[in-house]
Enzyme design. Structure first.
Site, mmCIF file in Angstrom:
data_model
loop_
_atom_site.group_PDB
_atom_site.id
_atom_site.type_symbol
_atom_site.label_atom_id
_atom_site.label_comp_id
_atom_site.label_asym_id
_atom_site.label_seq_id
_atom_site.Cartn_x
_atom_site.Cartn_y
_atom_site.Cartn_z
ATOM 1 C CB THR A 81 -0.894 0.112 1.303
ATOM 2 O OG1 THR A 81 -1.927 -0.960 1.235
ATOM 3 C CG2 THR A 81 -1.840 1.124 1.089
ATOM 4 C CG ASN A 162 -6.284 -8.434 -5.353
ATOM 5 O OD1 ASN A 162 -6.029 -7.918 -6.651
ATOM 6 N ND2 ASN A 162 -7.042 -8.498 -4.324
ATOM 7 C CG HIS A 212 1.134 -9.492 4.502
ATOM 8 N ND1 HIS A 212 -0.176 -10.068 4.312
ATOM 9 C CD2 HIS A 212 1.298 -8.299 3.800
ATOM 10 C CE1 HIS A 212 -0.840 -8.779 3.688
ATOM 11 N NE2 HIS A 212 -0.030 -7.821 3.343
ATOM 12 C CB CYS A 330 -8.097 -4.936 1.191
ATOM 13 S SG CYS A 330 -6.900 -6.146 0.622
#
Ligand SMILES: *Cc1c(COP(=O)(O)O)cnc(C)c1O
Length: 387
Positions: A81, A162, A212, A330
């Site tokens: 981000t 994603n 991550h 998200c």
């Protein structure tokens, strides 16, 4: 004293949400554990400082090797981000660009980490084109070429999507950007470690990865900045990370990211075995009541995005005890903008789930998850029929 907080019951749940976040590799944990005891500041010119700096610089070499670039082109930051914000705002806020109306190009299936800063720039008066996609979620490079105009400064695109797993034709797009002298930024958070590429094969000027998503820690990422490309920093301060990212670097997080990259270099791209076993088992039993989404060839090997006919995806996962996602982790929009861009109806979107496998998903795990999903699906279908 006994702790009040209890872990959430998860023994009988199967984890198929590697695209949201991966568990840490035990070797990453070990490297981080060693760094936690460092007391020096990585910028300090004494042995305590040098010990911390050595861990950071070793990690920089490991990241650079994995991406195919020079260590001096890697900037550590808090994750993808931040990296996307840094590139997009760093281009727009550069002193040389002040007073100009700039044009940016992205897509309708990009991550919020990219679309949100672009929408912010729009509010400041800049222009943004979000390219449409076909029903498999792919952008058309020719369409992109036609959108480039005199004030286009940056093309910023996701590599491996994603949510549905579609891989974009970025080799071709990188070539177009270079010919047109437009800067090119790649969000490789999901493709890194899953499909082979280097910063040069994509002709990227900027590219980011997140710890991550690759069996490293949360809260750390790396941004590749091609030699000679300029960005205005988001954080002004003591001038760490070649002046681009001020603030004391976190040696333990950075070392964990480096170790995760070393493992990617060592292990190569992920195999799609578990994912295929999962789809085989599901489609064998459920036939055309399940549909696989995304692109048949250009696809991340770990993602199975499936529409289950006539049921609710969230209820299905809860009943089956499968830890996976409906939509991206998200955002919580009613219908995912990504599925909308691919032409899904609200009902199709509601019945869709993203099952994402990883390094620790065995074929047995996949088959067992498929069985639970089948049973849950039959049960929900019976309920719906009885209504
Ligand atoms: C996870 C992810 C991000 C956000 O990364 P953070 O490190 O969590 O900020 C951005 N882009 C893609 C494609 C992602 O998968």
């Amino acid at each position: 004293m006994k702790s009040e907080s209890r872990p959430i019951m998860q023994e009988h749940w199967i984890y198929l949400d590697y695209n949201a976040s991966t568990p840490m590799d035990p070797e990453v944990v070990e490297v981080m554990r060693q760094c936690l005891a460092f007391q020096g500041h990585p910028s300090s010119a004494h042995p305590h400082g040098r010990q911390a700096a050595a861990a950071v610089e070793h990690s920089r070499e490991l990241v650079a090797t994995a991406l195919g670039c020079e260590a001096s082109e890697i900037i550590f930051c808090s994750g993808s981000t931040e990296a996307s914000n840094q590139v997009i705002k760093g281009v727009a806020f550069h002193p040389e660009q002040q007073g100009r109306t700039l044009h940016f190009i992205s897509s309708e299936v990009d991550h919020a980490a990219t679309t949100a800063p672009l929408n912010f720039l729009k509010r400041l008066g800049h222009e943004v084109t979000f390219l449409p996609v076909d029903t498999t979620g792919r952008i058309d490079p020719q369409r992109l070429k036609e959108e480039i105009k005199e004030n286009t400064i940056l093309v910023t695109l996701i590599h491996g999507q994603n949510e549905v797993g579609t891989v974009q034709p970025l080799e071709e797009i990188g070539e177009i950007c270079r010919e047109s002298q437009v800067l090119f930024h790649v969000d490789a958070s999901q493709s890194f470690g899953k499909v082979p590429f280097t910063v040069d094969s994509l002709k990227a000027d900027f590219l980011n990865i997140a710890g991550h998503k690759i069996y490293g820690p949360k809260g750390v990422g790396a941004l590749y900045v091609r030699q000679g490309r300029e960005l205005e920093p988001l954080l002004h301060g003591g001038g760490h990370e070649a002046g681009l990212r001020s603030g004391t670097p976190a040696p333990q997080l950075i070392a964990g990211l480096g170790e995760a990259c070393r493992l990617v270099t060592k292990l190569g791209s992920l195999s799609g075995q578990a994912t295929e076993a999962l789809w085989q088992a599901l489609s064998q039993d459920l036939g055309d009541r399940v549909r696989r989404n995304g692109h048949p060839d250009y696809h991340l090997p770990n993602v199975l995005h499936v529409t289950f006919q006539g049921v609710n995806g969230r209820e299905l996962l809860n009943l089956a005890h499968v830890s996976a996602s409906t939509g991206a982790a998200c955002h919580s929009a009613a219908v995912s903008p990504v599925l909308k861009a691919m032409g899904f109806s609200a009902e199709e979107a509601a019945g869709s789930v993203r099952l994402s496998c990883g390094r620790y998903t065995s074929v047995e795990d996949a088959q067992s998850a498929a069985k639970s999903l089948q049973q849950a699906f039959e049960s929900l279908s019976r309920e719906a029929a009885a209504k």
